[in-house]
Every structure is written in structure tokens, then in C-alpha cells.
Scaffold this active site. Structure first.
Site, short mmCIF file in Angstrom:
data_model
loop_
_atom_site.label_atom_id
_atom_site.label_comp_id
_atom_site.label_asym_id
_atom_site.label_seq_id
_atom_site.Cartn_x
_atom_site.Cartn_y
_atom_site.Cartn_z
CE1 TYR A 147 4.57 -6.74 3.30
CE2 TYR A 147 4.16 -9.11 3.27
CZ TYR A 147 4.12 -7.86 2.65
OH TYR A 147 3.63 -7.76 1.37
CG ASP A 194 -2.16 -0.81 1.07
OD1 ASP A 194 -2.52 -1.11 -0.08
OD2 ASP A 194 -2.78 -1.16 2.09
#
Length: 300
Positions: free
Chosen positions: A126, A62
């Protein structure tokens, strides 16, 4: 494909600071927003491919999310009689023509024509960075701004966060941690690793007189793929546990509720603390390529 034309497929690893971008995916049309992919494909125009080069991104991130290492595949079709670029030449050419200083191509590999950067990934990791003891935004070093989530609290209950993270490990229906707009056909994912750890070295950008007040923490999550904003929503819940707003056992209840609109799980940690750390394949790069059942990499 015309006679004498050879199409070569490549896997490239690249990194970026996400602050200036509307995510990694290309933004098409006359909008002011722009994605990392737009710059990569603009640089690839200088390769003079017969067919325009399009990047197929492994893991969509994003706006504001960073990547230490993302991946993509691309096809380059040179004119008749010209051999394919070597991976080294391709990497150097892309870096030479990239117009944004916050993007860098790290490595390139030749891959088979059937290779798919999203479907073939065997692991994605992540990293989420936190800092505690930051009572006001101006107390965070300028070099750390947009690179971590600054919390007003002086500390986190790491033991409770680790206990809570254990409830997330394994194969589950993670729809309670999925934001609307996910393209995934199934909410079932397997979380292989969820770790919470203080950063013993802190940040090199913190002055000595500030180092006692500001403490840095890292959360890491590994899976083959994630749902849309799954990592940021899991992070938000674990931080709530660390701050004492939730008990570790409540994380299991939230997971099993399969309700994405609950009070705690609907909160999303800020994008700027999140980094895509690694995308692994069998046979290329740090690991090797093993075709898996296609699971969408998703946005985080």
C-alpha cells in the site's frame, strides 16, 4: 457441470480511482451505493457465461481508497463446443463493456481451478500520499484532490517517522491498529517494509510558483495481508510522529498496548490518500503463485 462444458478460471489485475465508489466490494440490493465489483460483474455479463460470473477480490478496499493494481479471480463457463477465452480476449472484452471510466482491467491470466486470489497472494503493498504546506483546501491543485492527505504543517520530521516505522517491522500482534469490524481470526501480521520518503519530483500538477510551498511525501507498507484499516491507522500514528505530537519510542508502546482505542492509534488517516499499489503471486503477473496459509486480505 454439464457435458462438454469447460469452466476456465482467470486471474485479473485491475485499477480504479475510488472516489466514486463505496469500496471495491459489490453492494447488493437496491442501495444507491455501488462498488467497483458491481461494474466488473456487470461487464462480465457480456461474456455470456453459462453460470453468472462472480469476482473474488484479493484485497478489499474501503470507500474512497484507490488501487493502482488490485486483483481478483473469476470463472467463465462457455457453452458446449466453445473454447475458453484467451486472457487477452477476456481483458479486452471486460474493458470494452466497463461502464465506469474510473476502472480499467490491466492484465489477465489463466490459472488452475484451485487458485484463490485472496489466499494465494504472497505480498500486498500500500502507498499513502501526503502533502504539506496546504493551509487551506483551496490551495491544493484540483488534480490532486481526493488523491492525497493535505496537511497544514509546512514539513514533517522524516527521520523521526522512519525511526518510528522501525518499531512496526516484523511479526507482531497489530490489534492496536485494527478497527472494529475486522473479519480476521488473528491480529498477528508480519510487516515486511515500512518506508517514508519525500517525493523529489513533487506533483506534475503543481504550478511552479506553488512548488516551494507544497511538498509531497509517500509512505509504503508491505505485508502478506493487513488488518481492517491497519495501514490508515499506522499512517495516522506516523504522521503524528512527523508533526511532533508523538515520540518515535511511543509507537512501540502503542503497538505493545494492543489497545485499539488509545488516543493516537484510534485516529484513521483519510481514505482518499491511500492506494493499493501491488498484489503479488508466484507464477502470475509481476511475481509468481505460492499457496500460503489463508490470511484475509482485509479492508484497509
Amino acid at each position: 457441470m454439464g457435458a462438454g462444458l469447460v469452466r476456465a478460471r482467470y486471474l485479473v489485475y485491475f485499477q480504479y480511482l475510488g472516489t466514486d465508489f463505496n469500496g471495491v466490494a459489490a453492494v447488493r440490493g437496491a442501495q444507491h451505493a455501488i462498488g467497483v465489483q458491481n461494474y466488473l460483474e456487470e461487464a462480465a455479463e457480456r461474456l455470456n457465461s453459462v453460470v453468472p460470473v462472480k469476482f473474488t477480490i484479493s484485497s478489499r478496499t474501503d470507500a474512497g481508497v484507490h488501487a493502482l493494481s488490485n486483483a481478483a479471480h473469476l470463472d467463465v463457463q462457455r457453452r458446449s463446443g466453445l473454447p475458453p477465452f484467451s486472457p487477452e480476449v477476456l481483458m479486452e472484452a471486460l474493458n470494452t463493456h466497463l461502464r465506469h471510466p474510473a476502472i480499467r482491467v490491466l492484465q489477465a491470466f489463466r490459472v488452475p481451478s484451485h487458485f484463490h486470489a485472496r489466499h494465494a497472494a504472497t505480498s500486498r503493498t500500500y502507498l499513502y500520499r501526503l502533502v504539506t504546506g496546504c493551509r487551506r483546501p483551496d490551495q491544493l491543485p484540483v488534480f490532486e484532490r481526493n488523491r492525497c492527505w493535505a496537511l497544514r504543517a509546512d514539513c514533517l520530521d522524516v527521520a523521526a517517522m522512519r525511526e518510528a516505522a522501525q518499531h512496526l517491522l516484523g511479526t507482531h500482534d497489530f490489534r492496536a491498529f485494527q478497527s472494529a469490524g475486522s473479519p480476521a481470526t488473528s491480529p498477528v501480521r508480519t510487516l515486511r517494509r515500512a518506508s517514508v520518503s519525500p517525493d523529489p519530483a513533487g506533483s506534475p500538477f503543481v504550478l511552479p510558483e506553488e512548488s516551494r510551498r507544497l511538498r509531497f511525501w509517500s509512505l509504503e507498507f508491505e505485508s502478506q495481508s493487513f488488518l481492517y484499516r491497519q495501514v490508515r491507522r499506522m499512517t495516522s500514528v506516523l504522521v503524528a510522529v512527523g508533526l511532533g505530537a508523538l515520540m518515535p519510542a511511543q509507537v512501540k508502546v502503542i503497538l505493545e498496548s494492543q489497545d485499539p482505542l488509545g488516543r493516537h492509534q484510534s485516529r484513521v488517516a483519510p481514505a482518499h490518500g491511500l492506494f493499493l499499489k501491488a498484489v503479488l503471486y508466484e507464477g502470475f503477473g509481476p511475481a509468481s503463485m505460492c499457496p500460503q496459509s489463508p490470511q484475509h486480505g482485509g479492508h484497509r
